[in-house]
Design a protein around this motif. Structure first.
Motif, mmCIF file in Angstrom:
data_model
loop_
_atom_site.group_PDB
_atom_site.id
_atom_site.type_symbol
_atom_site.label_atom_id
_atom_site.label_comp_id
_atom_site.label_asym_id
_atom_site.label_seq_id
_atom_site.Cartn_x
_atom_site.Cartn_y
_atom_site.Cartn_z
ATOM 1 N N ALA A 38 0.845 -1.377 -0.151
ATOM 2 C CA ALA A 38 -0.010 0.040 -0.025
ATOM 3 C C ALA A 38 0.745 1.198 0.024
ATOM 4 N N ILE A 39 1.917 1.256 0.617
ATOM 5 C CA ILE A 39 2.711 2.527 0.697
ATOM 6 C C ILE A 39 3.633 2.760 -0.496
ATOM 7 N N ALA A 40 3.914 1.463 -1.024
ATOM 8 C CA ALA A 40 4.553 1.519 -2.526
ATOM 9 C C ALA A 40 3.546 2.271 -3.565
ATOM 10 N N ALA A 41 2.353 1.668 -3.625
ATOM 11 C CA ALA A 41 1.328 2.245 -4.409
ATOM 12 C C ALA A 41 0.924 3.741 -4.303
ATOM 13 N N SER A 42 0.907 4.132 -2.988
ATOM 14 C CA SER A 42 0.907 5.683 -2.436
ATOM 15 C C SER A 42 1.860 6.244 -3.214
ATOM 16 N N ASN A 43 3.269 5.913 -2.773
ATOM 17 C CA ASN A 43 4.461 6.745 -3.170
ATOM 18 C C ASN A 43 4.481 6.678 -4.850
ATOM 19 N N ASN A 44 4.004 5.667 -5.405
ATOM 20 C CA ASN A 44 4.045 5.817 -6.791
ATOM 21 C C ASN A 44 3.208 6.896 -7.415
ATOM 22 N N ILE A 45 2.185 7.202 -6.833
ATOM 23 C CA ILE A 45 1.083 8.383 -7.419
ATOM 24 C C ILE A 45 1.403 9.772 -6.637
ATOM 25 N N TYR A 46 2.144 9.682 -5.454
ATOM 26 C CA TYR A 46 2.254 10.864 -4.844
ATOM 27 C C TYR A 46 2.561 12.102 -5.576
ATOM 28 N N PHE A 47 3.662 12.020 -6.518
ATOM 29 C CA PHE A 47 4.288 13.045 -7.310
ATOM 30 C C PHE A 47 3.290 13.540 -8.431
ATOM 31 N N GLU A 48 2.415 12.543 -8.673
ATOM 32 C CA GLU A 48 1.609 12.659 -10.057
ATOM 33 C C GLU A 48 0.739 14.373 -9.512
ATOM 34 N N ALA A 49 0.513 14.365 -8.325
ATOM 35 C CA ALA A 49 -0.113 15.585 -7.991
ATOM 36 C C ALA A 49 0.451 16.929 -8.230
ATOM 37 N N PHE A 50 1.812 16.880 -8.376
ATOM 38 C CA PHE A 50 2.649 18.229 -8.686
ATOM 39 C C PHE A 50 2.655 18.007 -10.099
ATOM 40 N N ALA A 51 2.965 16.961 -10.783
ATOM 41 C CA ALA A 51 3.182 17.003 -12.257
ATOM 42 C C ALA A 51 1.521 17.208 -12.923
ATOM 43 N N LYS A 52 0.483 17.099 -12.138
ATOM 44 C CA LYS A 52 -0.858 17.555 -12.879
ATOM 45 C C LYS A 52 -1.433 18.745 -12.374
ATOM 46 N N GLY A 53 -0.809 18.992 -11.221
ATOM 47 C CA GLY A 53 -1.335 20.280 -10.599
ATOM 48 C C GLY A 53 -2.483 19.826 -10.062
ATOM 49 N N ASP A 54 -2.901 18.817 -9.190
ATOM 50 C CA ASP A 54 -3.997 18.385 -8.879
ATOM 51 C C ASP A 54 -3.675 17.978 -7.260
ATOM 52 N N SER A 55 -4.214 18.771 -6.220
ATOM 53 C CA SER A 55 -4.011 18.698 -4.904
ATOM 54 C C SER A 55 -4.594 17.513 -4.279
ATOM 55 N N SER A 56 -5.806 17.196 -5.022
ATOM 56 C CA SER A 56 -6.638 15.894 -4.415
ATOM 57 C C SER A 56 -5.802 14.683 -4.376
ATOM 58 N N ILE A 57 -5.067 14.545 -5.325
ATOM 59 C CA ILE A 57 -4.166 13.377 -5.509
ATOM 60 C C ILE A 57 -3.178 13.472 -4.247
ATOM 61 N N PHE A 58 -2.619 14.502 -3.959
ATOM 62 C CA PHE A 58 -1.478 14.768 -2.838
ATOM 63 C C PHE A 58 -2.502 14.504 -1.270
ATOM 64 N N ILE A 59 -3.572 15.151 -1.284
ATOM 65 C CA ILE A 59 -4.481 15.318 -0.068
ATOM 66 C C ILE A 59 -4.871 13.946 0.241
ATOM 67 N N ASN A 60 -5.182 13.056 -0.659
ATOM 68 C CA ASN A 60 -5.485 11.809 -0.280
ATOM 69 C C ASN A 60 -4.534 10.599 0.033
ATOM 70 N N ARG A 61 -3.095 11.030 0.164
ATOM 71 C CA ARG A 61 -2.110 10.225 0.690
ATOM 72 C C ARG A 61 -2.042 10.321 2.205
ATOM 73 N N TYR A 62 -2.904 11.570 2.905
ATOM 74 C CA TYR A 62 -2.551 11.696 4.069
ATOM 75 C C TYR A 62 -3.815 11.397 5.036
ATOM 76 N N ALA A 63 -3.653 11.046 6.226
ATOM 77 C CA ALA A 63 -4.727 10.812 7.318
ATOM 78 C C ALA A 63 -5.375 12.038 7.579
ATOM 79 N N LYS A 64 -6.592 12.290 8.031
ATOM 80 C CA LYS A 64 -7.281 13.427 8.184
ATOM 81 C C LYS A 64 -6.687 14.185 9.430
ATOM 82 N N ASP A 65 -6.049 13.340 10.325
ATOM 83 C CA ASP A 65 -5.394 13.833 11.749
ATOM 84 C C ASP A 65 -3.855 13.930 11.489
#
Length: 157
Positions: A38-65
């Motif tokens: 799960a960590i590897a899968a999350s890490n594989n798409i983490y930087f897509e947020a910056f490449a696409k300018g899409d903060s929702s991808i980034f935000i979804n990597r984190y717990a609400k707290d």
């Protein structure tokens, strides 16, 4: 002679017990492997947020707290922390891509695991402008494994 035999039996029994204590149960091992995947899968798409300018991808990597523990600034905690960090990294720093290199994952895979590794940051021209190391405490949530505490530092002076 009886004393030697008793000591030998006690020694063998102690070694046996110690080896059992250090052995992970297959179920726990499977849970840790699930967390690693799960960590590897999350890490594989983490930087897509910056490449696409899409903060929702980034935000979804984190717990609400979550708390993001970036260097030289106060901790950013709570549900709004990932969006705030994304905006600073994207607009002020110019982050457009990156890479995580996981060197170890510690834990039993039950509720929390810790990831250790290296990171690299790239600008819009795909030029690496920073690199460093990180520790992330991952938390198992109803939505899956999420970053709970994200701490990192640069190798640059």
């Amino acid at each position: 002679m009886k004393t030697n035999n008793i000591l030998m039996v006690i020694s063998v029994f102690t070694i046996f017990l110690l080896s059992k204590c250090n052995t992970q149960h297959p179920q726990n091992n499977a849970k840790l492997e699930e967390a690693k995947a799960a960590i590897a899968a999350s890490n594989n798409i983490y930087f897509e947020a910056f490449a696409k300018g899409d903060s929702s991808i980034f935000i979804n990597r984190y717990a609400k707290d979550c708390c993001i523990l970036a260097p030289n600034v106060p901790a950013m905690c709570g549900e709004d922390a990932p969006l705030h960090f994304f905006r600073v990294a994207y607009h002020d720093i110019g982050l457009r891509n990156g890479k995580f290199i996981t060197t170890a994952v510690y834990g039993d895979g039950e509720e929390y695991v810790t990831e250790e590794g290296l990171w690299q940051s790239f600008d819009a021209n795909n030029v690496m402008f920073d690199d460093g190391k990180f520790l992330v405490l991952w938390k198992k949530t109803p939505e899956g494994w999420k970053m709970y505490r994200d701490s990192f530092s640069s190798n640059k002076k």
